[in-house]
Motif scaffolding. Structure first.
Motif, short mmCIF file in Angstrom:
data_model
loop_
_atom_site.label_atom_id
_atom_site.label_comp_id
_atom_site.label_asym_id
_atom_site.label_seq_id
_atom_site.Cartn_x
_atom_site.Cartn_y
_atom_site.Cartn_z
N SER A 4 0.83 -1.21 0.00
CA SER A 4 0.00 0.00 0.00
C SER A 4 0.86 1.26 0.00
CB SER A 4 -0.92 -0.01 1.22
OG SER A 4 -1.68 1.18 1.30
N HIS A 5 1.91 1.26 0.81
CA HIS A 5 2.79 2.44 0.86
C HIS A 5 3.57 2.61 -0.44
CE1 HIS A 5 1.89 3.41 4.97
NE2 HIS A 5 2.35 2.26 5.44
N GLU A 23 1.30 4.25 -2.98
CA GLU A 23 1.23 5.70 -2.74
C GLU A 23 2.52 6.38 -3.22
OE1 GLU A 23 -1.19 7.59 -1.71
OE2 GLU A 23 -2.61 5.94 -1.41
N SER A 24 3.64 5.72 -3.01
CA SER A 24 4.92 6.27 -3.47
C SER A 24 4.94 6.39 -4.98
CB SER A 24 6.08 5.37 -3.01
OG SER A 24 6.12 5.28 -1.60
N ALA A 45 2.40 6.76 -6.94
CA ALA A 45 1.51 7.85 -7.35
C ALA A 45 2.23 9.19 -7.24
CB ALA A 45 0.25 7.84 -6.48
N GLN A 46 3.03 9.36 -6.20
CA GLN A 46 3.78 10.61 -6.04
C GLN A 46 4.89 10.75 -7.08
OE1 GLN A 46 3.34 13.23 -4.21
NE2 GLN A 46 1.58 12.44 -3.04
N GLU A 61 6.18 7.93 2.85
CA GLU A 61 5.62 6.65 2.43
C GLU A 61 6.70 5.57 2.39
OE1 GLU A 61 2.58 5.77 2.11
OE2 GLU A 61 1.62 7.73 2.25
#
Length: 470
Positions: A416-417, A420-421, A423-424, A438
């Protein structure tokens, strides 16, 4: 390290009951003087000595072998003494009592070990990591050969090596992001130059492989709970007996014979399946049967998979079909959508050819359907394959290491982290501080598996499940 970890400890290290050999283990720092007084001689390190184990009056409690392992070259990383005597419980208890008695003067603060304390000390003294410590308990508790072999691989460090490889790649990626944060005035784009996006993508692919193997390992350790449900006389008890290969449940033509659950653990390709036969589901005025039916629904709601058993010899009866429809509706209401339901059409040996040919159309839209005869065994192999497929079993046991539900949960948190990473890092204007956070959280989740970052509360839960002498 807590204060109690400084105390020397003693315990019987073999299973309760009688046996040819029993072991009493002592672990602590500076045991040399205590060992010499207890044995009446100074033992050579890592060398077996056959001698009498004497009480305070010099009378022999037993004759056996003594082995002394000075720390850090021992299981716990501390000084360890092992007394191997005859395996009677009274003999071993007398040896423990003698150790505690002598300790009043020779080894103050010696106490009885708590569950898992020897292995906990091995972890705290960096002899093993947390995943390896858990593998020791899993090896002891293994219910199948495949589970035992997989636990052995985890104990040897196979799982930990995978986690460390992921962690090292994650640390390198964090280093790049932190460098960009620390030197914002530089025009050099550290992340693009070092292909940070590519590194993250490769890390995610590697994580996916580890997650898949961990999920398979968790299946080997935990198994799945399979509940057999259906109307009375559909053949539920016969199916349990057929799967188990033994007459576990009473089988009669009388409806309502099964009043309470009957459970048996079987294995398919090394995966343990906890199969539960339940009372037939119907309306009843019998108070005892009503209790059995209520318990059946409790088991169904806690199931990992449900075998919904149908009787092919009665499929054309309107009342029977209506009752099956009510059960199907209740299953849909009671079960989580992720819990699979396999429709099992039983009694092919007694059904008409028309009924056997038409079974697949009886529950339209249901993918998981099997026809069989619990009495003859025809179709059982197909049901076993269907169960493995529903459980998510994919890998051959030779390549799987044992894992626990907490490991799978931690890896899912890492995933999950990393998402998110990603996406950034792929956004037009990435927030590098959020990206760095993240990645840090992902590393913490990884570290919790091997114990580099673990709360004392979690350690207490893990090691309390061990036996006393381990």
């Amino acid at each position: 390290m807590l204060a109690r970890h400084q105390d020397p400890v003693v315990a019987i290290a073999t299973a309760p009951g009688r046996g040819a050999v029993g072991i009493v283990r002592v672990s602590g720092r500076g045991l040399g003087g205590f060992v010499e007084q207890l044995l009446g001689r100074k033992p050579n390190p890592r060398e077996a000595h056959y001698l009498p184990f004497a009480d305070k009056d010099g009378q022999a409690i037993d004759h056996g072998l003594a082995l002394f392992f000075p720390g850090p070259h021992s299981y716990t990383g501390e000084d360890v003494l092992e007394l191997q005597a005859h395996g009677g419980p009274v003999v071993l208890q007398l040896l423990v009592a003698r150790c505690l008695e002598l300790a009043r003067t020779a080894l103050p603060r010696l106490r009885l070990a708590e569950p898992g304390e020897f292995t906990e000390r091995a972890f705290l003294n960096n002899k093993i990591d947390l995943a390896q410590a858990e593998a020791i308990a899993d090896l002891i508790d293994a219910s199948t050969e495949a589970a035992a072999r997989s636990a052995g691989r985890s104990l040897s460090g196979a799982f930990s090596k995978e986690i460390h490889t992921l962690r090292d790649a994650l640390i390198h990626l964090r280093m790049l992001v932190e460098a960009t944060l620390d030197f914002p005035e530089e025009e050099i784009d550290f992340l693009k130059k070092a292909d940070a996006a590519g590194q993250l993508e490769r890390l995610q692919l590697q994580l996916a492989r580890v997650m898949q193997r961990a999920q398979q390992g968790a299946l080997l350790r935990e198994g799945i709970k399979v509940v057999i449900a259906g109307q009375p006389n559909a053949g539920k008890s016969s199916l349990l007996n057929a799967l188990a290969g033994a007459e576990l449940a009473i089988v009669t033509p009388i409806a309502g014979t099964t009043r309470d659950k009957v459970q048996q653990t079987i294995q398919i390709e090394g995966v343990p399946l906890h199969v539960i036969d339940t009372a037939g589901l119907r309306e009843s005025d019998d108070e005892v049967e009503k209790i059995g039916i209520a318990r059946a629904w409790e088991e169904i709601k806690a199931a990992d998979a449900v075998l919904f058993l149908h009787d092919l010899t009665r499929w054309h009866e309107p009342d029977y079909a209506a009752a099956d429809a009510r059960i199907a509706s209740a299953l849909a209401d009671q079960l989580h959508e992720q819990v699979p339901v396999i429709d099992v059409w039983n009694k092919t040996d007694a059904a008409t050819p028309e009924a056997a040919a038409a079974y697949a159309t009886l529950q339209p839209g249901r993918v998981a359907q099997v026809q069989l005869s619990a009495r003859t065994g025809d179709g059982l192999a197909a049901l076993r394959r269907q169960l493995l497929e529903m459980a998510g079993w994919q890998s051959a046991p030779e390549g799987v290491y044992i894992a626990r539900a907490r490991h799978v949960a931690a890896l899912s948190e890492v995933d999950s982290h990393l998402m998110e990473s990603a996406a950034q890092i792929h956004s037009d204007s990435p927030a590098l501080d959020l990206l760095a956070e993240e990645l840090r959280l992902a590393q913490n989740a990884l570290n919790s598996i091997t114990g580099e970052f673990t709360s004392d509360d979690l350690l207490g839960v893990i090691f309390s499940s061990f036996c006393i002498g381990k």
